[in-house]
Design a protein around this motif. Sequence first.
Motif, short mmCIF file in Angstrom:
data_model
loop_
_atom_site.label_atom_id
_atom_site.label_comp_id
_atom_site.label_asym_id
_atom_site.label_seq_id
_atom_site.Cartn_x
_atom_site.Cartn_y
_atom_site.Cartn_z
N GLU A 1 0.68 -1.17 0.09
CA GLU A 1 -0.03 0.07 0.05
C GLU A 1 0.82 1.28 0.16
O GLU A 1 1.80 1.41 0.79
CB GLU A 1 -0.79 0.06 1.22
CG GLU A 1 -1.93 1.29 1.27
CD GLU A 1 -2.87 1.10 2.24
OE1 GLU A 1 -3.86 1.65 2.30
OE2 GLU A 1 -2.35 0.50 3.60
N THR B 1 -3.00 -8.58 2.76
CA THR B 1 -4.23 -8.82 1.95
C THR B 1 -4.48 -7.98 0.78
O THR B 1 -3.75 -6.86 0.65
CB THR B 1 -5.39 -8.29 2.73
OG1 THR B 1 -5.66 -9.02 3.85
CG2 THR B 1 -6.83 -8.32 1.98
N LYS C 1 -6.10 -5.89 -1.76
CA LYS C 1 -7.15 -5.01 -1.85
C LYS C 1 -7.42 -4.68 -3.27
O LYS C 1 -6.48 -3.88 -3.67
CB LYS C 1 -7.07 -3.76 -0.63
CG LYS C 1 -8.30 -3.33 -0.89
CD LYS C 1 -8.34 -2.01 -0.07
CE LYS C 1 -9.60 -1.23 -0.21
NZ LYS C 1 -9.68 -0.06 0.75
N ILE D 1 -2.01 -4.99 1.70
CA ILE D 1 -2.35 -4.14 2.90
C ILE D 1 -2.30 -5.35 4.35
O ILE D 1 -3.17 -6.23 4.36
CB ILE D 1 -3.58 -3.49 3.23
CG1 ILE D 1 -3.82 -2.67 1.86
CG2 ILE D 1 -3.85 -2.56 4.45
CD1 ILE D 1 -5.32 -1.86 1.90
N LYS E 1 -4.67 -6.73 8.53
CA LYS E 1 -6.00 -6.48 9.03
C LYS E 1 -6.80 -7.45 8.97
O LYS E 1 -7.88 -7.27 9.64
CB LYS E 1 -6.26 -5.53 7.71
CG LYS E 1 -5.53 -4.14 7.49
CD LYS E 1 -5.63 -3.36 8.69
CE LYS E 1 -4.95 -1.72 8.25
NZ LYS E 1 -4.89 -0.92 9.48
N ASN F 1 -13.96 -3.41 3.99
CA ASN F 1 -13.11 -2.62 3.65
C ASN F 1 -12.02 -3.00 2.71
O ASN F 1 -11.28 -2.08 2.17
CB ASN F 1 -12.45 -1.99 4.74
CG ASN F 1 -13.81 -1.02 5.58
OD1 ASN F 1 -14.68 -0.64 5.03
ND2 ASN F 1 -13.52 -1.32 7.00
N TYR F 2 -11.93 -4.34 2.47
CA TYR F 2 -10.73 -4.96 1.58
C TYR F 2 -11.26 -5.76 0.69
O TYR F 2 -10.32 -6.44 -0.09
CB TYR F 2 -9.78 -5.73 2.74
CG TYR F 2 -9.15 -4.74 3.83
CD1 TYR F 2 -8.37 -3.75 3.66
CD2 TYR F 2 -10.14 -4.80 5.13
CE1 TYR F 2 -7.92 -3.02 4.77
CE2 TYR F 2 -9.54 -4.02 6.05
CZ TYR F 2 -8.70 -3.05 5.91
OH TYR F 2 -8.19 -2.05 6.81
#
Length: 426
Positions: A76, A327, A329, A340, A343, A365-366
């Motif tokens: 990210e 993750t 995303k 990211i 999380k 959110n992901y």
Amino acid sequence: MARKFLYVIAAIILLILAAGIVYQLYPGWLARVAFVPSAEFKQQVAVEPNAYDDPKMWFARPGMDNDPSAWRPAAEGSSPPSPDSAAAQSRDRLIPPANAAETAAAPVEQGDAAVFFVHPTSYYSRSSWNAPLEDRDSDHRANLFVQGMASAFADAGEIWAPRYRQATLGAFLAEDRVTAGKAIDAAYRDVEEAFDAFVAAQPKTKPIILAGHSQGALHLTTLLKNKIAGTPLAKRIVAAYVIGWPISLDTDMAALGLPACETPEQKGCILGWASFADPADPEMVTAAYDGTIGFDGRPRAETRMLCTNPLTGTRDAEAASDANLGTLKPTEGFKSGALIAGKIGAKCDDTRGLLMIGDAEIAKNYVVAGYVLPGNNYHVYDITLFWANVRADALRRLATYEGKPSPVPPAAVPIAAPPAAATPKT
């Protein structure tokens, strides 16, 4: 006139609300209406001998231009190299570790394995029970799947991802299981032909990684049972990642010829999981699963599914979100994405063997909105939620197979289960 317009808007709103209520109350029925083919099943003619010698029969294979599996996500806040750049296309490159949590780690040289990856269902048409070998919409989705999923295994070795006349999505929702079975069997025959060509193209000592998701994972179970179990080829399997398709520990595992992975370094074993967020309602999945017969001829009903925690590389384990190395995303349209870390945690549940990923309000959110299935089923994201951990897992097991030091850090240690309460003495 304005009043008529308002009536029309109100009617549209009511229809949208009604559709939402129907979707919540009857998701299975609505899915069948939307996706189950209305056409009769047509027997699929076998592919030509040596058909898979043709590079055009593969979404990914060594030497291809614009190979989707060559893509890598960036951490990210940073940017990956352009897909057309020399860094992205070179097959002998040193690949930076896709590990957002440990950016100081040394580059990792691509591994020596050959990876056979079977993509999930990308054909959603009701016009036929099996996809053609070339279909613009289906091919587009399949390439995105190879990019986002198969790329997690590509640092361990070169990816071979075949085209196949997959069963359409509706075949997995149809109440007519006889016709659906014919479509699934036809798809498997293509996968088997592709696998034979894949094996023939490898040196006889080259290690093999098997990976597939959803329908692709289903075909891997049949491939393991029919082509690998009990053969010399089984000794060449580094690991089989059978993700997003349930495997019964009681009725299926013995027929697959390889054990479930019990440690994060173990070679020659099988991993699998199915991701749900809380509050979960897995009824659609468990009801379908409970109505099937296992490979040993016994019903799968009420049996536990294989659940490997991808954060620990072990079975029936729990790990907190800080064990998640990254993750993936995705961006809208799934054409790119960023890693990211820290999380999403994961825990194998105590009953059926589902992989619980925590609160849906966090998980949403992901992912891309609209692709979470009924019941908070994160099926579409089984691999991308744990992309960097899956990558590290494959590299770790390959190192064990080859007797080399692991190029990645050890897997996270599972959270210990609380001790059972002592029975009071009377």
